[in-house]
Write a protein that holds these residues in place. Sequence first.
Motif, PDB file in Angstrom:
ATOM      1  N   LEU A 229       0.981  -1.379   0.156  1.00  0.00           N
ATOM      2  CA  LEU A 229       0.404  -0.050  -0.290  1.00  0.00           C
ATOM      3  C   LEU A 229       1.208   1.627   0.043  1.00  0.00           C
ATOM      4  CD1 LEU A 229      -2.691  -1.141   2.684  1.00  0.00           C
ATOM      5  CD2 LEU A 229      -3.211  -0.185  -0.245  1.00  0.00           C
ATOM      6  N   GLU A 230       2.258   1.318   1.339  1.00  0.00           N
ATOM      7  CA  GLU A 230       2.980   2.487   0.415  1.00  0.00           C
ATOM      8  C   GLU A 230       3.339   2.655  -0.572  1.00  0.00           C
ATOM      9  OE1 GLU A 230       2.996   4.679   3.229  1.00  0.00           O
ATOM     10  OE2 GLU A 230       1.759   4.193   4.648  1.00  0.00           O
ATOM     11  N   GLU A 231       4.128   1.147  -1.156  1.00  0.00           N
ATOM     12  CA  GLU A 231       5.168   1.937  -1.958  1.00  0.00           C
ATOM     13  C   GLU A 231       3.575   2.954  -3.402  1.00  0.00           C
ATOM     14  OE1 GLU A 231       8.037   1.516  -3.574  1.00  0.00           O
ATOM     15  OE2 GLU A 231       8.792   0.625  -2.264  1.00  0.00           O
ATOM     16  N   LEU A 232       2.591   2.055  -3.017  1.00  0.00           N
ATOM     17  CA  LEU A 232       1.849   2.302  -4.452  1.00  0.00           C
ATOM     18  C   LEU A 232       0.816   3.801  -3.938  1.00  0.00           C
ATOM     19  CD1 LEU A 232      -0.263  -1.357  -4.907  1.00  0.00           C
ATOM     20  CD2 LEU A 232       1.262  -0.594  -6.322  1.00  0.00           C
ATOM     21  N   ALA A 233       1.080   3.972  -2.603  1.00  0.00           N
ATOM     22  CA  ALA A 233       1.141   5.495  -2.743  1.00  0.00           C
ATOM     23  C   ALA A 233      -0.791   5.196  -2.521  1.00  0.00           C
ATOM     24  CB  ALA A 233       1.167   6.458  -3.213  1.00  0.00           C
ATOM     25  N   LEU A 234      -1.130   4.223  -1.332  1.00  0.00           N
ATOM     26  CA  LEU A 234      -2.375   3.459  -2.107  1.00  0.00           C
ATOM     27  C   LEU A 234      -3.333   4.458  -0.032  1.00  0.00           C
ATOM     28  CD1 LEU A 234      -3.391   0.751  -3.373  1.00  0.00           C
ATOM     29  CD2 LEU A 234      -4.054   3.263  -4.101  1.00  0.00           C
ATOM     30  N   PRO A 235      -4.060   5.463  -0.100  1.00  0.00           N
ATOM     31  CA  PRO A 235      -4.430   5.887   1.182  1.00  0.00           C
ATOM     32  C   PRO A 235      -5.003   4.709   1.719  1.00  0.00           C
ATOM     33  CG  PRO A 235      -4.968   6.641  -0.492  1.00  0.00           C
ATOM     34  CD  PRO A 235      -4.490   6.679  -1.282  1.00  0.00           C
ATOM     35  N   TYR A 236      -4.984   4.323   2.773  1.00  0.00           N
ATOM     36  CA  TYR A 236      -5.581   3.670   3.795  1.00  0.00           C
ATOM     37  C   TYR A 236      -5.812   4.095   5.187  1.00  0.00           C
ATOM     38  CZ  TYR A 236      -0.888   2.346   5.720  1.00  0.00           C
ATOM     39  OH  TYR A 236       0.130   2.008   5.563  1.00  0.00           O
ATOM     40  N   ASN A 237      -7.161   3.511   6.356  1.00  0.00           N
ATOM     41  CA  ASN A 237      -7.377   3.513   7.451  1.00  0.00           C
ATOM     42  C   ASN A 237      -6.616   2.238   7.656  1.00  0.00           C
ATOM     43  OD1 ASN A 237      -9.274   5.227   6.958  1.00  0.00           O
ATOM     44  ND2 ASN A 237     -10.703   4.553   5.658  1.00  0.00           N
ATOM     45  N   LEU A 238      -5.965   2.153   8.921  1.00  0.00           N
ATOM     46  CA  LEU A 238      -5.176   1.207   9.808  1.00  0.00           C
ATOM     47  C   LEU A 238      -6.430   0.711  10.844  1.00  0.00           C
ATOM     48  CD1 LEU A 238      -2.786   0.310  10.459  1.00  0.00           C
ATOM     49  CD2 LEU A 238      -2.201   1.405  11.707  1.00  0.00           C
ATOM     50  N   LYS A 239      -7.240  -0.537  11.093  1.00  0.00           N
ATOM     51  CA  LYS A 239      -6.841  -1.449  12.076  1.00  0.00           C
ATOM     52  C   LYS A 239      -6.662  -2.396  12.300  1.00  0.00           C
ATOM     53  CE  LYS A 239     -11.813   0.518  10.080  1.00  0.00           C
ATOM     54  NZ  LYS A 239     -11.853   1.762  11.279  1.00  0.00           N
ATOM     55  N   PRO A 240      -5.784  -1.869  13.876  1.00  0.00           N
ATOM     56  CA  PRO A 240      -4.859  -2.710  14.000  1.00  0.00           C
ATOM     57  C   PRO A 240      -5.541  -4.295  15.055  1.00  0.00           C
ATOM     58  CG  PRO A 240      -5.195  -0.998  14.826  1.00  0.00           C
ATOM     59  CD  PRO A 240      -5.505  -0.588  13.582  1.00  0.00           C
ATOM     60  N   ILE A 241      -5.048  -5.232  14.280  1.00  0.00           N
ATOM     61  CA  ILE A 241      -6.037  -6.595  14.905  1.00  0.00           C
ATOM     62  C   ILE A 241      -4.704  -7.103  15.886  1.00  0.00           C
ATOM     63  CG2 ILE A 241      -7.100  -8.765  14.402  1.00  0.00           C
ATOM     64  CD1 ILE A 241      -8.523  -6.896  13.817  1.00  0.00           C
ATOM     65  N   ASP A 242      -4.979  -6.747  17.065  1.00  0.00           N
ATOM     66  CA  ASP A 242      -3.605  -7.430  17.906  1.00  0.00           C
ATOM     67  C   ASP A 242      -4.320  -9.281  18.203  1.00  0.00           C
ATOM     68  OD1 ASP A 242      -2.145  -8.379  19.870  1.00  0.00           O
ATOM     69  OD2 ASP A 242      -2.947  -6.850  21.641  1.00  0.00           O
ATOM     70  N   ILE A 243      -3.146  -9.881  17.314  1.00  0.00           N
ATOM     71  CA  ILE A 243      -3.760 -11.175  17.276  1.00  0.00           C
ATOM     72  C   ILE A 243      -3.076 -11.707  18.600  1.00  0.00           C
ATOM     73  CG2 ILE A 243      -2.716 -11.470  14.642  1.00  0.00           C
ATOM     74  CD1 ILE A 243       0.105 -12.216  15.416  1.00  0.00           C
TER      75      ILE A 243
ATOM     76  N   LYS B 104     -10.676 -14.449  15.819  1.00  0.00           N
ATOM     77  CA  LYS B 104     -11.052 -15.448  15.560  1.00  0.00           C
ATOM     78  C   LYS B 104     -12.761 -15.448  16.104  1.00  0.00           C
ATOM     79  CE  LYS B 104      -7.977 -18.223  15.216  1.00  0.00           C
ATOM     80  NZ  LYS B 104      -7.781 -18.720  14.268  1.00  0.00           N
ATOM     81  N   ASP B 105     -13.201 -13.352  15.895  1.00  0.00           N
ATOM     82  CA  ASP B 105     -13.961 -12.928  15.941  1.00  0.00           C
ATOM     83  C   ASP B 105     -15.129 -13.166  15.329  1.00  0.00           C
ATOM     84  OD1 ASP B 105     -15.588 -10.789  18.806  1.00  0.00           O
ATOM     85  OD2 ASP B 105     -16.193 -10.607  16.519  1.00  0.00           O
ATOM     86  N   PRO B 106     -16.463 -13.039  15.029  1.00  0.00           N
ATOM     87  CA  PRO B 106     -17.493 -12.921  13.806  1.00  0.00           C
ATOM     88  C   PRO B 106     -17.437 -12.303  13.402  1.00  0.00           C
ATOM     89  CG  PRO B 106     -18.074 -14.198  15.419  1.00  0.00           C
ATOM     90  CD  PRO B 106     -16.987 -13.669  16.393  1.00  0.00           C
ATOM     91  N   SER B 107     -17.011 -10.936  14.083  1.00  0.00           N
ATOM     92  CA  SER B 107     -17.196  -9.672  13.284  1.00  0.00           C
ATOM     93  C   SER B 107     -15.881  -9.525  12.173  1.00  0.00           C
ATOM     94  CB  SER B 107     -16.809  -8.453  14.432  1.00  0.00           C
ATOM     95  OG  SER B 107     -15.499  -8.792  15.042  1.00  0.00           O
ATOM     96  N   TYR B 108     -14.639 -10.287  12.292  1.00  0.00           N
ATOM     97  CA  TYR B 108     -13.478  -9.886  11.714  1.00  0.00           C
ATOM     98  C   TYR B 108     -13.325 -12.038  11.084  1.00  0.00           C
ATOM     99  CZ  TYR B 108      -8.774 -10.069  10.108  1.00  0.00           C
ATOM    100  OH  TYR B 108      -7.617 -10.111   9.095  1.00  0.00           O
ATOM    101  N   THR B 109     -13.830 -13.106  11.438  1.00  0.00           N
ATOM    102  CA  THR B 109     -13.820 -13.962  10.717  1.00  0.00           C
ATOM    103  C   THR B 109     -15.025 -13.088   9.376  1.00  0.00           C
ATOM    104  OG1 THR B 109     -15.608 -15.210  11.523  1.00  0.00           O
ATOM    105  CG2 THR B 109     -12.930 -15.462  11.422  1.00  0.00           C
ATOM    106  N   ALA B 110     -15.482 -12.417   9.189  1.00  0.00           N
ATOM    107  CA  ALA B 110     -16.598 -12.329   8.224  1.00  0.00           C
ATOM    108  C   ALA B 110     -15.990 -11.572   6.875  1.00  0.00           C
ATOM    109  CB  ALA B 110     -17.589 -11.402   8.542  1.00  0.00           C
ATOM    110  N   ILE B 111     -14.819 -11.195   7.331  1.00  0.00           N
ATOM    111  CA  ILE B 111     -14.113 -10.369   6.363  1.00  0.00           C
ATOM    112  C   ILE B 111     -12.999 -11.504   5.819  1.00  0.00           C
ATOM    113  CG2 ILE B 111     -12.230  -8.789   6.272  1.00  0.00           C
ATOM    114  CD1 ILE B 111     -13.295  -6.949   8.304  1.00  0.00           C
ATOM    115  N   ASN B 112     -12.471 -11.988   7.166  1.00  0.00           N
ATOM    116  CA  ASN B 112     -11.547 -13.159   6.601  1.00  0.00           C
ATOM    117  C   ASN B 112     -11.820 -14.086   7.211  1.00  0.00           C
ATOM    118  OD1 ASN B 112      -8.806 -14.901   6.433  1.00  0.00           O
ATOM    119  ND2 ASN B 112      -7.613 -13.142   6.778  1.00  0.00           N
ATOM    120  N   PRO B 113     -12.336 -15.427   6.619  1.00  0.00           N
ATOM    121  CA  PRO B 113     -12.976 -16.601   7.516  1.00  0.00           C
ATOM    122  C   PRO B 113     -11.793 -17.250   8.021  1.00  0.00           C
ATOM    123  CG  PRO B 113     -13.458 -16.230   4.096  1.00  0.00           C
ATOM    124  CD  PRO B 113     -12.577 -14.582   5.001  1.00  0.00           C
ATOM    125  N   ASN B 114     -10.560 -16.701   7.602  1.00  0.00           N
ATOM    126  CA  ASN B 114      -9.141 -17.457   7.945  1.00  0.00           C
ATOM    127  C   ASN B 114      -8.607 -17.768   9.691  1.00  0.00           C
ATOM    128  OD1 ASN B 114      -8.075 -20.115   7.813  1.00  0.00           O
ATOM    129  ND2 ASN B 114      -5.816 -18.627   7.563  1.00  0.00           N
TER     130      ASN B 114
END
Length: 228
Positions: free
Chosen positions: A21-35, A41-51
Amino acid sequence: MANIDLYTWATPNGWKVSATLEELALPYNLKPIDINTGIQKDPSYTAINPNGRIPAIVDHGADSFAIFESGAIMIYLAEKTGQLLPTDVKGRSRVIQWLMFQMGGLGPMQGQANVFYRYFPEKIPAAIERYQNETRRLYQVLNTQLSDNEFLAGNFSIADIANWSWTRIHNWAGVDISELPHLQRWLNQLETRPALKRGAAVPDPTNYNKPTENDKEKASAIQNIVSR
């Protein structure tokens, strides 16, 4: 206004996407996921990443589109912008081959080396030796490719970002690269890129790629065990 949400943490796979993202200069909203908390493993996140792993992105363009798996995200972003991935069939294939080399080889093997060298509650010399040796072999493959090439697959690409993200913390896995001059040259070259530096500090800076005296002592002790 940023259309991309980045869900990530400070790991090599996370850096692959933040650095892209930085190399492409694409702006993004950072959403930290403290593993460390298990929030991935929360359903709210696995709805985005099933893994239930990081990273993942949601592109809120014409419609919201979620992508998981770091390599898939990198390809998506490269294709979205027309950068870091050639459009001709052979050039594209070369980049994807080296991306898959990292996804299927270097990442899994070095990841296991990290676990058994750093985190496993008991020292299992055979496991440490197995994964460190295989990681070192894969580094040699990179070194050979880089002996006649500035970058892995023609111009600088997502293949370089993916492999750099793991190779830069070779110390963390206890793997020495002092006898791999071409790999060192490439690694040092990439470490000077401002966008990669920024990507490697997301969500926070780490010292994973900085050896300490304790690391050197640990590596020596492990090597003594393995050599018995």
